[in-house]
Write a protein that holds these residues in place. Structure first.
Motif, short mmCIF file in Angstrom:
data_model
loop_
_atom_site.label_atom_id
_atom_site.label_comp_id
_atom_site.label_asym_id
_atom_site.label_seq_id
_atom_site.Cartn_x
_atom_site.Cartn_y
_atom_site.Cartn_z
N UNK A 97 0.84 -1.20 0.00
CA UNK A 97 0.00 0.00 0.00
C UNK A 97 0.87 1.24 0.00
N UNK A 98 0.50 2.20 -0.83
CA UNK A 98 1.24 3.45 -0.96
C UNK A 98 0.27 4.61 -0.72
N UNK A 99 0.42 5.30 0.39
CA UNK A 99 -0.49 6.41 0.69
C UNK A 99 -0.29 7.53 -0.31
N UNK A 100 -1.41 8.03 -0.86
CA UNK A 100 -1.33 9.08 -1.87
C UNK A 100 -1.89 10.41 -1.38
N UNK A 101 -2.78 10.41 -0.39
CA UNK A 101 -3.38 11.63 0.12
C UNK A 101 -4.08 11.32 1.43
N UNK A 102 -4.33 12.34 2.24
CA UNK A 102 -5.12 12.18 3.45
C UNK A 102 -6.26 13.19 3.42
N UNK A 103 -7.47 12.72 3.69
CA UNK A 103 -8.67 13.55 3.64
C UNK A 103 -9.41 13.48 4.97
N UNK A 104 -10.56 14.11 5.05
CA UNK A 104 -11.36 14.13 6.28
C UNK A 104 -12.43 13.04 6.19
N UNK A 105 -12.17 11.90 6.79
CA UNK A 105 -13.07 10.75 6.80
C UNK A 105 -13.53 10.35 5.39
N UNK A 106 -12.61 10.01 4.50
CA UNK A 106 -13.02 9.52 3.17
C UNK A 106 -13.79 8.22 3.30
N UNK A 107 -14.91 8.13 2.60
CA UNK A 107 -15.79 6.97 2.80
C UNK A 107 -16.21 6.30 1.50
N UNK A 108 -16.02 6.96 0.36
CA UNK A 108 -16.35 6.32 -0.93
C UNK A 108 -15.62 7.05 -2.04
N UNK A 109 -15.46 6.35 -3.16
CA UNK A 109 -14.72 6.90 -4.30
C UNK A 109 -15.38 6.42 -5.57
#
Length: 444
Positions: A97-109
């Motif tokens: 796993x490679x982290x690409x970004x951090x958001x505020x409670x991401x829940x769907x894409x």
């Protein structure tokens, strides 16, 4: 998902089941065993309405006909789909796993046709356009934070995007489910919106919330059983209610009515079209689910994969083959069944068993993912990647070998709290942590 009760789980292993990363005890071998679903051999015209394959030439309530293919955010379009190729060997696959970004409670894409960016929903109510290659937010295109409360199992729970509309599934400030359509204007929104569905929720949990655009552009909508514990209102076995079901509709936000019911839905023309099932709502496509926390279509085969959160002992993953109608009219068993086991009763008519289950030694709440159809991890091709919210471990199941092959990759999603998975236009996969990190699945 997002359960307040941590339950211990154990992985089922069985004869005819290949497991890497888990050991079977004698007691586990005595348990019911998951099997690979088979294609129904009866001629199409002889099958009950509920199991007619969805890839035949349909005629829905809008009068359209044709040979449907997966479109929209649930599957790649013909322009981006890759040529069919042989599935890989899951037991040889290695991922990281490679982290690409951090958001505020991401829940769907979701992917939006015509937009090179991905659209990511945050539980608090925002939908963001995100450049995953650069790891940055391009813009916030929708903000529902004034209309929802992100607490417990509530908030903005799911999105799907078609050529013309963004669909958002969220709980309002009273805790009831609302499905809204927002008109697209290029890579942004026009400001026009339309309510598609509303559903009163009797309790604060088990709201479901997942959306997917499937064959023929139809929208699939997941509802949990309404909440509490043990399905006290018996919604799971009552297809006359939307609760405890997955709906299938044809959205028509520009028309007089906000949606149409496909004529080949199992209860569309006759609410008791199946003699072995109770009366059903015309929107209901399948029922008997407890809290389906993510479902997806295989971008190549059209098979429908559903992860359903269990009560206390068994989390489950079920696959419904496109060749068998994709699960139309199927009964996944809740609350009579929990996984492969009795909960309050015997198997009901039309019951479909899960292809995988696990019990309280490995996590507490299943998080569904996708069948991998990308190009970067050859041995993972054709395997269903999923995990658990509480342990945040990544697993995969493969069935194309004719047996159930399970793999524990032994890696944990950065941030923990594995809330969802995402699939980009190239079929590459991402893991979303409710704590913020969005991570790309890469070759290990």
């Amino acid at each position: 998902m997002m359960t307040s009760t941590i339950r211990r789980l154990g992985v089922v292993a069985a004869v005819g089941l290949v497991v890497l990363g888990a050991c079977a005890t004698d007691d586990e071998l005595a348990e019911p065993r998951p099997t690979v679903p088979v294609v129904t051999t009866a001629p199409v015209d002889e099958l009950p309405t509920a199991v007619q394959p969805d890839n035949r030439t349909p005629s829905d309530s809008t009068g359209t006909t044709g040979n449907p293919t997966p479109t929209g955010s649930a599957a790649r379009t013909d322009d981006s789909a890759q040529a069919a190729r042989s599935d890989g060997n899951l037991l040889d696959a290695n991922i990281a796993l490679e982290q690409v970004i951090s958001l505020d409670e991401p829940i769907d894409m979701a992917t939006a046709p015509g937009d090179p960016m991905v659209w990511i929903a945050e539980r608090g109510g925002r939908v963001l356009r995100v450049d995953l290659a650069e790891g940055e937010v391009v813009e916030a295109i929708l903000d529902l934070s004034a209309e929802t409360i992100a607490v417990g199992e509530q908030g903005l729970l799911g999105i799907a995007v078609s050529d013309d509309w963004l669909y958002a599934n969220f709980t309002d400030k009273n805790g009831n489910t609302q499905l809204e359509a927002f008109k697209r204007e290029g890579t942004s929104l026009s400001g026009e919106r339309r309510t598609i569905l509303r559903q009163t929720q009797p309790y604060r949990n088990h709201n479901g919330g997942a959306l997917a655009i499937g064959p023929a552009g139809r929208l699939y909508v997941a509802f949990g059983d309404g909440g509490a514990g043990g399905d006290p209102l018996d919604h799971g076995q009552n297809p006359a209610t939307w609760l405890g079901s997955i709906l299938r509709i044809t959205p028509t936000p520009d028309a007089t009515e906000p949606y149409a019911v496909p004529a080949d839905n199992p209860f569309a023309s006759d609410p008791n079209a199946r003699s072995d099932a109770p009366l059903g709502s015309p929107e209901v496509f399948l029922f008997g689910v407890r809290n389906p926390w993510r479902f997806s279509f295989d971008a190549e085969t059209g098979d429908l994969w559903i992860a359903d959160v269990g009560q206390d002992l068994y989390e489950e993953v079920t696959v419904l083959l496109a060749a068998n109608g994709g699960g139309g009219g199927a009964n996944l068993g809740w609350r009579l069944r929990e996984g492969l086991h009795e909960f309050t009763g015997d198997k009901p008519p039309g019951n479909v068993d899960p292809v995988w289950e696990y019990g309280p030694h490995d996590g507490c709440s299943v998080t569904g993912g996708f069948v991998y159809r990308g190009s970067e991890i050859e041995e993972l091709v054709g395997s269903y990647l999923f995990g658990d919210y509480c342990t945040s471990r990544l697993w995969a199941v493969q069935i194309s070998t004719g047996e159930v092959v399970f793999r524990d990759f032994g890696i944990v999603v950065p941030g923990g709290s594995l809330a969802s998975f995402g699939q980009d236009a190239d079929g590459e996969l991402y893991a979303l942590s409710l704590e913020g990190p969005v991570s790309r699945v890469i070759a290990g």
